[in-house]
Scaffold this active site. Structure first.
Site, PDB file in Angstrom:
ATOM      1  N   ASP A  89       3.355   0.747   0.529  1.00 11.60           N
ATOM      2  CA  ASP A  89       2.878   1.353  -0.871  1.00 11.60           C
ATOM      3  C   ASP A  89       3.630   2.474  -1.066  1.00 11.60           C
ATOM      4  O   ASP A  89       4.237   3.241  -0.034  1.00 11.60           O
ATOM      5  CB  ASP A  89       1.153   1.436  -0.631  1.00 11.60           C
ATOM      6  N   ASP A 145      -2.526   3.020   1.770  1.00 14.77           N
ATOM      7  CA  ASP A 145      -3.435   3.988   1.695  1.00 14.77           C
ATOM      8  C   ASP A 145      -5.111   3.597   1.099  1.00 14.77           C
ATOM      9  O   ASP A 145      -5.696   4.492   1.149  1.00 14.77           O
ATOM     10  CB  ASP A 145      -2.800   5.442   1.246  1.00 14.77           C
TER      11      ASP A 145
END
EC number: 3.1.3.18
Length: 234
Positions: free
Chosen positions: A15, A177
């Site tokens: 990400d 995350d």
């Protein structure tokens, strides 16, 4: 240190916002300028950080809902256009790498591990951001929010990454995350690492049950069986 070793990893996808890059400042600056331009209150970095992760359209929607204004399609469109205009500047001025990211990416590259980025961030902003942070060279595949029909938590971009790299699901590690990252990886059937920092709507990443949980980005090395940076420095 990582408490678990994931074996057989042949490529890693990351990400972007909240994982590699602390981008909340730039996002908040642009969104606040857009809100103020519409006569609405600024939200501030702390609130905006809690709205990151689902793409710009949803972030703008959350901001307008928070501002308690009547949410119309036209207002959303105008605010999003303003955000995009301001973010062309703040995407680079308000972003920085999280600790240990660059040195860890460089170490992974030494081991010839293909790396990619899977983000819901609008695609036009990604290349300038990566270039400004001097990490573009590490990624052979970058998928933004405009590059796929379905964004995370849908597994579509992870499937596309597997196909591009020619991997089985157990050979691609996804690092993120937020719960959207973990849900996408789990839906695709690939192993995943959850980071304790970043932007996860104020909840612990442990609640999403990733395969591994890391506090320090550099511990990713030992998680896939490579020497840690600390051991290399010893």
């Amino acid at each position: 240190m990582a408490s678990k070793v994931l074996k057989g990893i042949r490529a890693i996808a990351f990400d972007l916002d909240g994982t590699l890059v602390d981008s909340a400042g730039g996002l908040a600056d642009a969104l606040d300028q857009a809100l103020l331009a519409k006569g609405l209150p600024a939200a501030g970095k702390e609130r905006v950080a809690a709205w990151v992760g689902n793409g710009a359209d949803i972030m703008v929607e959350r901001a307008l809902t928070w501002a308690r204004t009547k949410l119309t399609a036209q207002l959303h469109k105008e605010t999003r256009e303003l955000f995009d205009r301001f973010y062309e500047t703040t995407v680079t001025t308000g972003s920085q790498l999280f600790p240990e990211v660059k040195v860890t990416l460089a170490e992974l590259a030494k081991h010839n591990l293909p790396m990619g980025i899977i983000t819901n961030k609008p695609t036009p902003f990604i290349a300038p951001l990566l270039a400004s942070l001097d990490i573009s060279e590490y990624f052979s595949l970058v998928l933004g929010g405009d590059d796929v029909k379905e964004k995370k938590p849908h597994p579509a971009p992870i499937y596309l990454t597997m196909g591009t790299f020619g991997l089985r699901k157990e050979e691609l590690l996804f690092v993120g995350d937020s719960r959207n990252d973990i849900l996408a990886a789990q839906a695709a059937g690939c192993p995943c690492v959850g980071l304790t920092y970043g932007y996860n709507y104020g909840e612990s990443i442990a609640l999403s049950n990733p395969d591994c949980i890391l506090t320090n980005f550099s511990d990713l090395l030992s998680t896939i069986g490579l020497p840690s940076l600390k051991l290399q420095e010893a």
